[in-house]
Design a protein around this motif. Structure first.
Motif, PDB file in Angstrom:
ATOM      1  N   ASP A 220      -6.717  -6.328  -3.990  1.00 33.22           N
ATOM      2  CA  ASP A 220      -7.890  -5.890  -3.113  1.00 33.22           C
ATOM      3  C   ASP A 220      -7.350  -5.383  -2.029  1.00 33.22           C
ATOM      4  O   ASP A 220      -7.906  -4.122  -1.399  1.00 33.22           O
ATOM      5  CB  ASP A 220      -8.068  -7.916  -2.027  1.00 33.22           C
ATOM      6  CG  ASP A 220      -9.010  -8.200  -3.244  1.00 33.22           C
ATOM      7  OD1 ASP A 220     -10.169  -8.012  -3.979  1.00 33.22           O
ATOM      8  OD2 ASP A 220      -8.840  -9.479  -3.032  1.00 33.22           O
TER       9      ASP A 220
ATOM     10  N   HIS B  45       0.908  -1.120  -0.043  1.00 39.84           N
ATOM     11  CA  HIS B  45       0.314   0.161  -0.140  1.00 39.84           C
ATOM     12  C   HIS B  45       0.927   1.522   0.243  1.00 39.84           C
ATOM     13  O   HIS B  45       0.815   1.759  -0.940  1.00 39.84           O
ATOM     14  CB  HIS B  45      -0.634   0.163   0.734  1.00 39.84           C
ATOM     15  CG  HIS B  45      -1.480   1.091   0.636  1.00 39.84           C
ATOM     16  ND1 HIS B  45      -3.471   0.442   1.084  1.00 39.84           N
ATOM     17  CD2 HIS B  45      -1.554   2.237   1.172  1.00 39.84           C
ATOM     18  CE1 HIS B  45      -3.771   1.667   1.014  1.00 39.84           C
ATOM     19  NE2 HIS B  45      -3.178   3.224   1.273  1.00 39.84           N
TER      20      HIS B  45
ATOM     21  N   THR C 247      -7.418  -1.003   7.668  1.00 33.79           N
ATOM     22  CA  THR C 247      -8.120  -2.644   7.770  1.00 33.79           C
ATOM     23  C   THR C 247      -7.214  -3.555   7.588  1.00 33.79           C
ATOM     24  O   THR C 247      -7.221  -4.382   7.635  1.00 33.79           O
ATOM     25  CB  THR C 247      -9.019  -1.841   7.070  1.00 33.79           C
ATOM     26  OG1 THR C 247      -8.746  -2.201   6.192  1.00 33.79           O
ATOM     27  CG2 THR C 247     -10.096  -1.237   7.377  1.00 33.79           C
ATOM     28  N   LEU C 248      -5.815  -2.652   6.905  1.00 34.05           N
ATOM     29  CA  LEU C 248      -4.871  -4.282   6.089  1.00 34.05           C
ATOM     30  C   LEU C 248      -4.097  -4.656   7.821  1.00 34.05           C
ATOM     31  O   LEU C 248      -4.615  -4.384   8.417  1.00 34.05           O
ATOM     32  CB  LEU C 248      -4.035  -3.066   5.583  1.00 34.05           C
ATOM     33  CG  LEU C 248      -4.052  -3.125   4.048  1.00 34.05           C
ATOM     34  CD1 LEU C 248      -3.423  -1.953   3.131  1.00 34.05           C
ATOM     35  CD2 LEU C 248      -5.500  -3.612   3.478  1.00 34.05           C
TER      36      LEU C 248
ATOM     37  N   HIS D 298      -8.680  -1.685  -0.128  1.00 31.74           N
ATOM     38  CA  HIS D 298      -8.847  -1.856   1.515  1.00 31.74           C
ATOM     39  C   HIS D 298      -8.216  -0.357   1.901  1.00 31.74           C
ATOM     40  O   HIS D 298      -7.206  -0.045   1.639  1.00 31.74           O
ATOM     41  CB  HIS D 298      -8.978  -2.956   2.037  1.00 31.74           C
ATOM     42  CG  HIS D 298      -9.703  -4.009   2.111  1.00 31.74           C
ATOM     43  ND1 HIS D 298      -9.614  -4.381   1.259  1.00 31.74           N
ATOM     44  CD2 HIS D 298     -10.658  -4.124   2.204  1.00 31.74           C
ATOM     45  CE1 HIS D 298     -10.732  -5.373   0.186  1.00 31.74           C
ATOM     46  NE2 HIS D 298     -11.564  -5.241   2.117  1.00 31.74           N
TER      47      HIS D 298
END
Length: 713
Positions: free
Chosen positions: A696, A642, A704-705, A700
């Protein structure tokens, strides 16, 4: 002024690196992590600590005991205590997750900053902590984060106190400076802008803190915004110290050593004169123009043709409960994980544009430098200079005659005095009556042409005046700080004489009655010895007998002590500098002794300066052998991917700050480096092996990862 044109994010790291030197230099591998303290001097925090029989530093525990040690260095008469303390449960430091987000309000981070001065009678060589010492404590982290000034090195040191808990022996170590400067981009403390909504001054935060029923070690945390405002102001002043040092060291690095010494000597003299006189003191002497203003401005243009940028120490204000309906009710424990996450716009890792731009084209910029240089000295330092000057032989006084009206107040216990001399002087005072005779009083306002107004000055019967002798009456004038008040010329305004020489005068007879009287102010030019002391220091530097003016940092006591000796003060030589404690010596991450596989090399090149140590915050995913590193990458893959993906987005579209941090020197080149694609490929492969699609992960929210928790110990 602020820069009017935005700077490209690819150019800004290079620009900042050119302006601030090694701050933004990125080490090539883990062996180059900067944990070594400065080889010059010790931090004020080190000097604050006592040493045990074994020579080890003794860090007071618990935290209130350490704060008491700090308070012992401050003026006990300061109504604000000189120490600003706030609680920050959901902040932005590396310690913020130490308690777990759910327990953030049970174990908030404590931030303390010294905002007060030492007592005016503090001994020579006292610790000057104002704006120079910042300590943060997180009880669950069992550690302290410390930023404190090193006067001999002319910079702030970043330190950690580890094992800070009951039953343990705390250890003071140098922090990873490279890691610290990713957020502290100015090599100094940072703090948020108003209205400081993360702190205990915020009503929603204070309400949730109070709801825990905890006393937070008895610390004074219930307060208004004046306390975080004081920390904000202190950090702003602290960031200017580096600007003063840069101009002192490099701005006065002129063509010859003699010229450089003259430049610094004149800067020192006028910095002290400005502090003694007031901020309105001009630099009007011809020798200052020839030896300071003109040479400094010429060198400024040659060395920094585009001017100097002044860094911004403030990060954006963040409301941790923003988005809650009504904006007041704090979230539930289950929601705190989401609210603890830091969006890119509020992240201290984001680059901050300079707050001002000093062009160096007129004497006003030199005056700014002189003002900053003057802040190196405490009020106690100035009081000591004033006392030394008062003991020197005094030159003859000159007088300013005034025409006055003396009126008895309606309560018959006070005389009101109103004096003027055309538009040049205006004086208003209240004189207390004692048994029908004048006793003492307050000078409410004294305004001399070209000078700032003086207020709240004490009037007392002069020591050489006998009240029984009648008129004229002589009052000594004393500022609140205990020294004289001064005109813009530097002259001390020592005495108010009420009534003419040998003339008749009497008090108004009834309440409300007024009498016309004459008065005079006596002024003494007593600063000349200070100029002689500075000139003697300059000559000692030219002769090689001293080095305070030869080009190193502006060191407070190295400058002050010889000046005081030149004014007849007995200032003992400082003790031999103690070596930094063993715990501070180069606690550097050990370099890799085995060859890393090719697929891990990009992580070593790009991430090892911050993530190769055995730490939980930031996660040390590059610590350990190859098997451990691969396991760590599998644990951290979601969040790492991310963060890497943020490099592909324009700054306004980022939900999180990209990695490597934008302030790193290699951040701009990273976008064109093959390492970015290689790191993404490996992480995507790791995720695929665990049944997770990279699409995915990127769809998100970051909070929340899967968390990046690596083993430590």
């Amino acid at each position: 002024m602020r820069l009017s044109r935005p700077v490209s994010r690819h150019v800004l790291p290079v620009l900042l690196g050119a302006l601030f030197g090694s701050v933004f230099m990125a080490p090539a591998n883990a062996a180059e992590v900067d944990r070594a303290p400065s080889p010059h001097g010790r931090s004020l925090f080190d000097r604050l600590l006592e040493r045990g029989a074994n020579g080890a530093q003794q860090v007071p525990f618990p935290f209130p005991a350490l704060l008491q040690r700090v308070r012992a260095q401050l003026d006990g008469e300061d109504p604000n205590g000189g120490l600003a303390i706030v609680l920050i449960p959901l902040g932005r430091s590396l310690q913020r997750h130490a308690a777990g987000d759910v327990d953030a309000f049970r174990f908030p981070r404590v931030v303390a900053a010294v905002t007060g001065e030492p007592a005016s009678d503090a001994p020579a060589g006292h610790l000057y902590l104002k704006d120079r010492l910042y300590v943060a404590h997180h009880e669950r982290a069992e550690a302290l984060e410390v930023i404190s000034y090193n006067e001999d090195a002319g910079r702030f040191e970043f330190q950690l106190v580890l094992d800070y808990r009951a039953g343990a022996t705390p250890r003071v170590v140098a922090a990873n400076r490279t890691l610290c400067l990713a957020c502290h981009q100015n090599e100094a403390p940072i703090f948020s802008r108003p209205s400081w909504d993360e702190t205990s001054a915020s009503p929603p935060v204070a309400a949730r803190l109070a709801a825990t029923g905890l006393d937070y070690q008895g610390l004074p945390w219930r307060h208004g915004v004046d306390v975080p405002e004081a920390i904000d102001a202190a950090s702003a002043r602290a960031n200017r110290l580096g600007v003063a040092q840069r101009l002192w060291r490099d701005g006065c690095a002129l063509a010859t050593p003699q010229a450089g010494i003259d430049c610094r000597a004149q800067a020192l003299l006028h910095a002290l004169r400005q502090r003694l006189i007031g901020t309105g003191a001009p630099v009007a002497r011809a020798d200052a123009t020839n030896r300071l203003v003109d040479p400094l401005l010429a060198n400024w243009q040659a060395r920094w043709p585009d001017g100097l940028v002044i860094p911004d120490p403030q990060i954006p204000n963040r409301q941790p409960f923003a988005g809650i309906e009504g904006g007041i009710a704090p979230p539930s424990d289950a929601e705190l994980v989401r609210y603890a996450d830091i969006p890119a716009v509020f992240d201290p890792l984001a680059l901050r544009a300079p707050i001002e731009h000093w062009r160096g084209r007129d004497p006003g910029d030199v005056m700014r430098f002189i003002h900053l240089l003057g802040t190196l000295f405490s009020r106690a330092d100035l009081a000591r200079i004033e006392r030394a000057l008062a003991r020197m032989p005094q030159p003859a006084a000159r007088e300013i005659d005034l025409s006055c009206t003396l009126r008895r107040a309606t309560d018959a216990t006070r005389l009101d005095l109103d004096c003027a001399r055309g538009s040049e002087v205006r004086l208003q005072a209240r004189i207390r009556l004692d048994g029908g005779r004048s006793a003492d009083g307050i000078l409410d306002r004294l305004q001399l042409s070209g000078s700032s107004a003086h207020t709240g000055v004490t009037l007392a019967i002069a020591k050489d005046h006998d009240p029984a002798s009648g008129w004229p009456i002589r009052f000594a004038l004393t500022a609140r700080a205990g020294g004289p008040i001064r005109a813009s010329t530097g002259e001390a305004i020592t005495t108010l004489r009420l009534g003419g020489d040998g003339g008749s005068a009497h008090l108004p007879g009834s309440p409300g009655a007024a009498e016309a009287v004459v008065a005079a102010l006596e002024l003494v030019d007593d600063l000349e010895p200070l100029g002689h002391a500075v000139e003697a220091l300059a000559q000692a530097n030219v002769a090689g007998q001293d080095d305070a003016l030869t080009g190193g940092p502006a060191r407070r006591m190295a400058l002050l002590a010889p000046l005081l000796r030149g004014l007849g003060e007995d200032v003992p030589a400082p003790p031999a500098a103690a070596a930094p404690p063993a715990a501070l010596m180069a606690d550097v991450t050990r370099s890799r002794t085995t060859h890393w596989p090719a697929d891990l090399q990009p992580f070593l090149r790009q991430c090892s300066q911050c993530h190769a140590e055995n730490t939980a915050f930031p996660p040390g995913f590059l610590h350990g052998d190859e098997a451990q590193v691969r396991a760590n990458l599998a644990t951290c893959a979601q969040r790492m991917l991310h963060r890497l993906d943020m490099n592909r987005l324009p700054p306004a579209a980022r939900s999180k700050t990209p990695m490597p941090p934008p302030a790193a020197a290699h951040a701009g080149a990273f976008l064109q480096s093959p390492d970015l694609a290689a790191m993404r490929d490996l992480l995507e492969h790791v995720l695929q092996a665990s049944g997770v699609r990279s699409a995915d992960v990127l769809a998100h929210p970051y909070a929340t990862l899967a968390p990046c928790r690596v083993p430590t110990g």
